[in-house]
Motif scaffolding. Structure first.
Motif, PDB file in Angstrom:
ATOM      1  N   PRO A 128      39.403  36.838  34.733  1.00 35.10           N
ATOM      2  CA  PRO A 128      38.047  37.374  34.878  1.00 35.10           C
ATOM      3  C   PRO A 128      37.071  36.709  33.910  1.00 35.10           C
ATOM      4  O   PRO A 128      37.464  36.201  32.858  1.00 35.10           O
ATOM      5  CB  PRO A 128      38.224  38.863  34.531  1.00 35.10           C
ATOM      6  CG  PRO A 128      39.409  38.896  33.631  1.00 35.10           C
ATOM      7  CD  PRO A 128      40.308  37.773  34.077  1.00 35.10           C
TER       8      PRO A 128
ATOM      9  N   ARG B 194      33.515  43.276  30.574  1.00 33.67           N
ATOM     10  CA  ARG B 194      32.310  43.419  29.753  1.00 33.67           C
ATOM     11  C   ARG B 194      32.675  44.158  28.460  1.00 33.67           C
ATOM     12  O   ARG B 194      33.212  45.254  28.517  1.00 33.67           O
ATOM     13  CB  ARG B 194      31.244  44.193  30.512  1.00 33.67           C
ATOM     14  CG  ARG B 194      30.705  43.452  31.705  1.00 33.67           C
ATOM     15  CD  ARG B 194      29.692  44.303  32.466  1.00 33.67           C
ATOM     16  NE  ARG B 194      29.210  43.608  33.628  1.00 33.67           N
ATOM     17  CZ  ARG B 194      29.756  43.683  34.836  1.00 33.67           C
ATOM     18  NH1 ARG B 194      30.825  44.432  35.018  1.00 33.67           N
ATOM     19  NH2 ARG B 194      29.257  43.019  35.847  1.00 33.67           N
TER      20      ARG B 194
ATOM     21  N   ARG C  40      42.398  49.173  44.669  1.00 34.71           N
ATOM     22  CA  ARG C  40      41.255  48.566  43.997  1.00 34.71           C
ATOM     23  C   ARG C  40      41.290  48.799  42.492  1.00 34.71           C
ATOM     24  O   ARG C  40      40.714  48.049  41.733  1.00 34.71           O
ATOM     25  CB  ARG C  40      39.951  49.105  44.568  1.00 34.71           C
ATOM     26  CG  ARG C  40      39.710  48.636  45.980  1.00 34.71           C
ATOM     27  CD  ARG C  40      38.349  49.033  46.474  1.00 34.71           C
ATOM     28  NE  ARG C  40      37.267  48.531  45.661  1.00 34.71           N
ATOM     29  CZ  ARG C  40      36.711  47.334  45.771  1.00 34.71           C
ATOM     30  NH1 ARG C  40      37.172  46.507  46.662  1.00 34.71           N
ATOM     31  NH2 ARG C  40      35.722  46.959  44.991  1.00 34.71           N
ATOM     32  N   GLY C  41      41.964  49.837  42.032  1.00 36.66           N
ATOM     33  CA  GLY C  41      42.038  50.123  40.607  1.00 36.66           C
ATOM     34  C   GLY C  41      43.121  49.330  39.888  1.00 36.66           C
ATOM     35  O   GLY C  41      43.286  49.459  38.687  1.00 36.66           O
TER      36      GLY C  41
ATOM     37  N   ARG D  89      34.406  47.570  29.789  1.00 36.66           N
ATOM     38  CA  ARG D  89      34.461  47.867  31.221  1.00 36.66           C
ATOM     39  C   ARG D  89      35.165  46.699  31.901  1.00 36.66           C
ATOM     40  O   ARG D  89      34.740  45.551  31.755  1.00 36.66           O
ATOM     41  CB  ARG D  89      33.065  48.067  31.802  1.00 36.66           C
ATOM     42  CG  ARG D  89      32.406  49.340  31.303  1.00 36.66           C
ATOM     43  CD  ARG D  89      31.074  49.525  31.924  1.00 36.66           C
ATOM     44  NE  ARG D  89      30.276  48.309  31.716  1.00 36.66           N
ATOM     45  CZ  ARG D  89      28.970  48.247  31.922  1.00 36.66           C
ATOM     46  NH1 ARG D  89      28.318  49.279  32.333  1.00 36.66           N
ATOM     47  NH2 ARG D  89      28.320  47.111  31.717  1.00 36.66           N
ATOM     48  N   VAL D  90      36.217  47.007  32.631  1.00 35.15           N
ATOM     49  CA  VAL D  90      36.990  45.973  33.320  1.00 35.15           C
ATOM     50  C   VAL D  90      36.753  46.139  34.809  1.00 35.15           C
ATOM     51  O   VAL D  90      37.047  47.181  35.391  1.00 35.15           O
ATOM     52  CB  VAL D  90      38.500  46.083  32.999  1.00 35.15           C
ATOM     53  CG1 VAL D  90      39.294  45.067  33.791  1.00 35.15           C
ATOM     54  CG2 VAL D  90      38.731  45.909  31.511  1.00 35.15           C
ATOM     55  N   GLY D  91      36.201  45.096  35.416  1.00 31.92           N
ATOM     56  CA  GLY D  91      35.999  45.064  36.857  1.00 31.92           C
ATOM     57  C   GLY D  91      37.001  44.131  37.493  1.00 31.92           C
ATOM     58  O   GLY D  91      37.907  43.615  36.844  1.00 31.92           O
ATOM     59  N   ARG D  92      36.832  43.889  38.773  1.00 27.12           N
ATOM     60  CA  ARG D  92      37.761  43.005  39.483  1.00 27.12           C
ATOM     61  C   ARG D  92      37.607  41.557  39.058  1.00 27.12           C
ATOM     62  O   ARG D  92      38.555  40.792  39.092  1.00 27.12           O
ATOM     63  CB  ARG D  92      37.540  43.134  40.986  1.00 27.12           C
ATOM     64  CG  ARG D  92      37.947  44.494  41.507  1.00 27.12           C
ATOM     65  CD  ARG D  92      37.633  44.646  42.969  1.00 27.12           C
ATOM     66  NE  ARG D  92      38.309  43.675  43.800  1.00 27.12           N
ATOM     67  CZ  ARG D  92      39.455  43.896  44.429  1.00 27.12           C
ATOM     68  NH1 ARG D  92      40.041  45.053  44.282  1.00 27.12           N
ATOM     69  NH2 ARG D  92      39.999  42.974  45.188  1.00 27.12           N
ATOM     70  N   SER D  93      36.393  41.158  38.668  1.00 27.46           N
ATOM     71  CA  SER D  93      36.179  39.756  38.329  1.00 27.46           C
ATOM     72  C   SER D  93      35.490  39.557  36.981  1.00 27.46           C
ATOM     73  O   SER D  93      35.168  38.434  36.621  1.00 27.46           O
ATOM     74  CB  SER D  93      35.340  39.084  39.420  1.00 27.46           C
ATOM     75  OG  SER D  93      34.080  39.709  39.494  1.00 27.46           O
ATOM     76  N   ARG D  94      35.243  40.628  36.251  1.00 28.16           N
ATOM     77  CA  ARG D  94      34.509  40.499  34.994  1.00 28.16           C
ATOM     78  C   ARG D  94      34.981  41.559  33.996  1.00 28.16           C
ATOM     79  O   ARG D  94      35.240  42.694  34.369  1.00 28.16           O
ATOM     80  CB  ARG D  94      33.019  40.667  35.256  1.00 28.16           C
ATOM     81  CG  ARG D  94      32.151  40.544  34.029  1.00 28.16           C
ATOM     82  CD  ARG D  94      30.683  40.535  34.366  1.00 28.16           C
ATOM     83  NE  ARG D  94      30.314  39.528  35.338  1.00 28.16           N
ATOM     84  CZ  ARG D  94      30.064  38.250  35.051  1.00 28.16           C
ATOM     85  NH1 ARG D  94      30.162  37.827  33.809  1.00 28.16           N
ATOM     86  NH2 ARG D  94      29.722  37.410  35.986  1.00 28.16           N
TER      87      ARG D  94
ATOM     88  N   ARG E 243      43.111  49.134  35.749  1.00 30.09           N
ATOM     89  CA  ARG E 243      41.914  48.712  35.021  1.00 30.09           C
ATOM     90  C   ARG E 243      41.747  49.471  33.714  1.00 30.09           C
ATOM     91  O   ARG E 243      41.353  48.890  32.700  1.00 30.09           O
ATOM     92  CB  ARG E 243      40.671  48.929  35.877  1.00 30.09           C
ATOM     93  CG  ARG E 243      40.558  47.965  36.998  1.00 30.09           C
ATOM     94  CD  ARG E 243      39.216  48.135  37.639  1.00 30.09           C
ATOM     95  NE  ARG E 243      39.247  47.600  38.988  1.00 30.09           N
ATOM     96  CZ  ARG E 243      38.205  47.521  39.753  1.00 30.09           C
ATOM     97  NH1 ARG E 243      37.049  47.956  39.325  1.00 30.09           N
ATOM     98  NH2 ARG E 243      38.294  47.020  40.958  1.00 30.09           N
ATOM     99  N   ASN E 244      42.041  50.761  33.725  1.00 30.50           N
ATOM    100  CA  ASN E 244      41.908  51.555  32.499  1.00 30.50           C
ATOM    101  C   ASN E 244      42.866  51.061  31.416  1.00 30.50           C
ATOM    102  O   ASN E 244      42.510  51.007  30.238  1.00 30.50           O
ATOM    103  CB  ASN E 244      42.152  53.035  32.775  1.00 30.50           C
ATOM    104  CG  ASN E 244      41.080  53.640  33.648  1.00 30.50           C
ATOM    105  OD1 ASN E 244      39.969  53.118  33.721  1.00 30.50           O
ATOM    106  ND2 ASN E 244      41.406  54.727  34.311  1.00 30.50           N
TER     107      ASN E 244
END
Length: 165
Positions: free
Chosen positions: A154, A120, A72-73, A113-118, A90-91
């Motif tokens: 994303p 920010r 997931r990361g 902040r990096v998520g799976r689909s966004r 993601r980091n």
């Protein structure tokens, strides 16, 4: 998915036989033999103990598989070759975006902040007009996300504000 197919293959004939018996047809020979064996064997029988140990190990393996975090990361990247599955953490993706944002004139600090689909981005601007910084930052962030070459692009959310004085 593989486990589901394996369970379906193993339990499908049993389910079929149970439905057949409910429809008042005779039980399959393998099922009657299995029922006779289970009725005649004691709990200290070596075969019963071996099957119990195998099922215990299978249960432990399933619990361990359920508790492991997986990938997931890692964000999947586009595939140039079907034999390779590239990804970026993601980091690391957040660091790339943060570095590109800090290159924009007028940006004092950035939080990404990096998520799976966004993705920010929250930026603080200090000496330029906020609209100019937002326009430049928007362009730089879209370019930075393109540079990551992610398989699924994303959504990008950008906020620019002044530091509290």
């Amino acid at each position: 998915m593989a486990l589901a197919v394996l369970l379906l293959a193993a339990l499908g004939p049993l389910l079929y036989d149970v439905v057949a018996v409910r429809a008042e047809r005779p039980a399959a020979a393998w099922r009657t033999e299995l029922a006779d064996q289970l009725a005649n064997r004691t709990l200290d029988d070596p075969w019963v103990l071996a099957v119990a140990a195998a099922l215990l190990l299978l249960g432990i393996a399933l619990v361990v598989a359920a508790l492991t975090p997986g990938l997931r990361g890692v964000l999947p990247m586009r595939r140039a070759d079907t034999r390779v599955r590239p990804g970026v953490e993601r980091n690391a993706a957040a660091q790339v975006v943060r570095d590109r944002a800090m290159e924009v004139a007028g940006v004092l600090s950035v939080r990404v902040r990096v998520g799976r689909s966004r993705v920010r981005v929250s930026a603080r601007a200090h000496f330029r007009d906020l609209d100019e910084v937002r326009t430049d930052l928007d362009s730089a962030m879209h370019h930075a996300v393109e540079e990551l070459d992610l398989a699924h692009r994303p959504a990008l959310t950008i906020q620019v504000s002044r530091p509290a004085s």
